[in-house]
Design an enzyme around this catalytic site. Structure first.
Site, PDB file in Angstrom:
ATOM      1  CB  ILE A   1      -0.967   0.039   1.087  1.00 42.40           C
ATOM      2  CG1 ILE A   1      -2.298   0.977   0.796  1.00 42.40           C
ATOM      3  CG2 ILE A   1      -0.373   0.393   2.488  1.00 42.40           C
ATOM      4  CD1 ILE A   1      -2.940   0.656  -0.367  1.00 42.40           C
TER       5      ILE A   1
ATOM      6  CB  SER B   1      11.532  -0.621   4.413  1.00 43.40           C
ATOM      7  OG  SER B   1      11.403  -2.023   4.022  1.00 43.40           O
ATOM      8  NE  ARG B   2      10.527  -5.805   9.031  1.00 50.46           N
ATOM      9  CZ  ARG B   2       9.923  -6.648   9.220  1.00 50.46           C
ATOM     10  NH1 ARG B   2       9.844  -7.274  10.376  1.00 50.46           N
ATOM     11  NH2 ARG B   2       8.750  -7.232   8.432  1.00 50.46           N
TER      12      ARG B   2
ATOM     13  CE  LYS C   1      -7.905  -1.593   5.774  1.00 51.91           C
ATOM     14  NZ  LYS C   1      -7.637  -2.840   4.960  1.00 51.91           N
TER      15      LYS C   1
ATOM     16  CG  ASP D   1      -6.640  -6.031   5.553  1.00 52.96           C
ATOM     17  OD1 ASP D   1      -5.958  -5.318   6.441  1.00 52.96           O
ATOM     18  OD2 ASP D   1      -6.872  -5.658   4.294  1.00 52.96           O
TER      19      ASP D   1
END
Ligand code: NAP
Length: 310
Positions: free
Chosen positions: A13, A35-36, A89, A167
């Site tokens: 997203i 971000s990893r 969300k 979700d």
């Protein structure tokens, strides 16, 4: 005023919507990513939020695009660092965590924006306007999509706190709670869970009005639909209006006639709203869609179904 923003969680997203919407909105300037596993071209990126905070890069706000289960600690860390916070969300895995986050943001004097993207459609606003003051006799939500298309290789959605079919289902409930003139409550639910997963792949829910008056209020969520996807909300009122929102809330049909069909600009509108909130210093944190999902889990009858193989 330009707000310096960092995007945390550079997954689907973030790439599909947040980064393009930030790039289009001159009120925001993307100054970092977290971000990893991935990096952005020409933008400083950090493996952790701590790394970003320690870098001392000037930041006004962060957009948390990580899964809900890790958001509370991240939101607190961001608020401690003095950042305003936008969250994807579903906001948190539980109501308790959401209340904590709301209180924490308030105590820190920062903006918390729990964005419900499906609410941002002109047809949804028009539906709310038309339903104002009406008595609802029927609600039929049909939210059926292909999990493989929208959540490819995402393991977190199948883990506790990952919501499963709720979700996407919570998107429908975010529209319902926006447009209905009075609250509805969960009466019962059947929750179908694959025998190799922890979260539901389908759910059939019955709702009721607070006073128990006769009505037919239901939702059908399913993640096994291939081909054309169905995101539809049909509503009938006691005085004879039939209203349908189609394609996730972009098309509005009233008594058989299409009265609105608008292009999807949900995330552009989310960033416009975030800019307004940052300017005014107000938070926007509606818990009602999450409350309904939690109530489904409280009242739902579980049904084990065949294993889901990605
Ligand atoms: P995703 O592709 O799995 O991306 C999630 C990101 O969060 C990944 O980049 C991952 O980054 C990071 N992350 C995952 N677990 C983490 C952890 N334990 N600690 C820190 N970072 C972690 O998921 P997504 O589809 O973008 O969904 C993210 C949120 O957006 C969800 O709440 C979802 O409901 C919402 N959303 C998704 C869609 C959609 O179409 N998929 C649409 C609207 C809203 P690294 O592994 O690189 O650190």
């Amino acid at each position: 005023m330009t707000y310096k923003i960092a995007v945390v969680g550079l997954g689907k997203i973030a790439h599909d919507q947040h980064l393009p919407s930030i790039a289009k909105n001159p009120t925001f300037q993307l100054v970092a990513g977290v971000s990893r596993n991935s990096k952005l071209d020409n933008i400083p990126c950090f493996e952790t939020l701590e790394g970003l905070i320690e870098s001392k890069i000037a930041i006004d706000a962060v957009a948390l695009c990580t899964p809900p289960s890790v958001r509370l600690a991240m939101a607190r860390q961001a608020l401690d660092a003095g950042y305003h916070v936008l969250i994807e969300k579903p906001p948190t895995p539980t109501i308790g965590e959401m209340f904590d986050m709301i209180d924490y943001a308030k105590a820190k004097g920062k903006v918390l924006y729990a964005a419900w993207h499906s609410r941002y459609n002109q047809a949804v606003d028009e539906a709310k306007h038309l339903l104002d003051g009406k008595d609802i006799s029927t609600l039929k939500v049909t939210w059926r999509e292909d999990v493989r298309r929208w959540h490819p290789n995402q393991e977190w959605i199948w883990e506790p706190g990952g919501f499963g079919v709720f979700d996407p289902g919570i998107n429908a409930l975010s529209i319902v709670t926006k447009i209905l003139p009075e609250p509805i409550y969960v009466e019962s639910a059947i929750i179908e869970v694959p025998n190799n997963k922890a979260t539901p792949i389908a759910a059939q829910i019955k709702f009721k009005h607070a006073d128990g008056r006769k009505s037919d209020l239901s939702a059908d969520f399913d993640w096994r639909q291939t081909g054309e996807q169905t995101w539809e909300i049909e509503i009938a009122t006691v005085d004879g209006m039939n209203l349908t929102l189609k394609k996730g809330g972009t098309i509005l049909i009233v008594n058989g006639k299409t009265i609105m069909e608008a292009p999807m600009e949900e995330y552009e509108m989310i960033y416009a709203r975030f800019a307004e909130l940052l300017k005014s210093g107000a938070s926007d944190t509606d818990v009602r869609p999450l409350q309904l999902v939690c109530d489904c889990f409280m009242l739902g009858r579980p049904k084990l179904v065949e294993a889901f193989i990605d």
